[in-house]
Write an enzyme that holds these catalytic residues in place. Structure first.
Site, mmCIF file in Angstrom:
data_model
loop_
_atom_site.group_PDB
_atom_site.id
_atom_site.type_symbol
_atom_site.label_atom_id
_atom_site.label_comp_id
_atom_site.label_asym_id
_atom_site.label_seq_id
_atom_site.Cartn_x
_atom_site.Cartn_y
_atom_site.Cartn_z
ATOM 1 N N HIS A 12 -2.301 1.297 6.967
ATOM 2 C CA HIS A 12 -2.751 1.222 5.577
ATOM 3 C C HIS A 12 -2.888 2.627 5.010
ATOM 4 O O HIS A 12 -3.160 3.587 5.739
ATOM 5 C CB HIS A 12 -4.093 0.487 5.490
ATOM 6 N N CYS B 191 0.816 -1.223 0.000
ATOM 7 C CA CYS B 191 0.000 0.000 0.000
ATOM 8 C C CYS B 191 0.847 1.269 0.000
ATOM 9 O O CYS B 191 0.590 2.208 -0.765
ATOM 10 C CB CYS B 191 -0.980 -0.013 1.166
ATOM 11 N N HIS C 23 -6.294 1.334 -3.744
ATOM 12 C CA HIS C 23 -5.341 0.937 -2.702
ATOM 13 C C HIS C 23 -4.930 -0.510 -2.912
ATOM 14 O O HIS C 23 -5.593 -1.276 -3.624
ATOM 15 C CB HIS C 23 -5.968 1.116 -1.312
#
Length: 255
Positions: free
Chosen positions: A209, A157, A221
């Protein structure tokens, strides 16, 4: 002080000096680093781009002198676009991935100059960010997730956000918890612009994240794969699983 340059397409940067050790990031062809210490089979390095520290296997880089490092820094840069390309010298052909920055006239293999560049150059500038960031990010749609990955063969990510921003000449740290320390806070979801980064935390409140906003309700993402999902004030809603998978913490803007 000793330096090195990655002279292979892409190589792992590991937490410890072992093939079994966690891959914390990757080095792309042409990326330079400071050599911190050496062992029989491994070398500990600090990357020039983001000061990331890890171990690279001996034989996967070209050691250079201080003078060569200074020369390297002075050469003009060629940014490689998503289509990638190759550097060719006689029978040698090195694949170049998006995110690679080439100094064309440098002897990467320590023998001769790789004289032929066959690649699609990237011409994005920072002022193109709002118009182009979503177009570039969507080219990674369905790329598999890979912890420590930084390419279209596998990406994590924060590697995704770092790579996309780097394409516009904007430097971000390697990890999400570092990236969130920079930028300006976007206070309301209605004020989100394309390219803003959304950060998410775990039950302990740690940032774990990050994703790139395509608009005020849509995020791209890397989670299992690079995917596009809906996002609201609670977090990311995964339609495949029919549930929220990431809890929103904060939105940041860097442009």
């Amino acid at each position: 002080m000793e330096f090195g340059i990655c002279n292979l397409t892409i190589v792992p940067l590991r937490a410890e000096e072992s093939h079994r050790s966690e891959m914390v990031s990757q080095l792309l062809f042409g990326e330079a680093f400071e050599i911190l210490t050496k062992s029989k089979d491994w070398t500990k390095v600090r990357t020039e781009m983001d000061s990331y520290v890890g171990w690279i296997q001996n034989g996967q880089f070209l050691a250079i002198t201080d003078d060569q490092y200074e020369e390297y820094q002075s050469l003009s840069k060629i940014k490689i676009g998503f289509a990638g390309g190759h550097l060719i010298n006689n029978d040698l052909c090195i694949q170049l991935l998006h995110g690679t920055i080439v100094r064309k006239d440098f002897p990467y293999i320590g023998v001769d100059h790789l004289v032929e560049l066959n690649a699609i150059e990237l011409h994005f500038e920072q002022e193109d960010f709002i118009e182009q960031v979503a177009i570039l990010a969507k080219q990674y749609w369905e790329v598999p997730y890979l912890w420590g990955g930084r390419s279209k063969f596998g990406i994590d990510c924060s590697g995704f956000s770092q790579l996309i921003y780097q394409s516009f000449g904007i430097s971000l740290p390697r990890d999400a918890y570092q990236q969130v320390e920079l930028g300006q806070t976007v206070d309301f979801l209605s004020e989100i612009q394309v390219g803003d980064l959304a950060f998410f935390d775990n039950e302990e409140g740690r940032i774990n994240h990050v994703g790139i906003m395509l608009d005020s309700e849509t995020i791209i993402h890397a989670s299992s794969r690079v995917r596009i999902d809906r996002m609201d004030q609670e977090g990311i809603f995964n339609r495949d699983w029919n549930k929220y998978t990431h809890k929103l913490r904060i939105i940041k803007r860097y442009v």
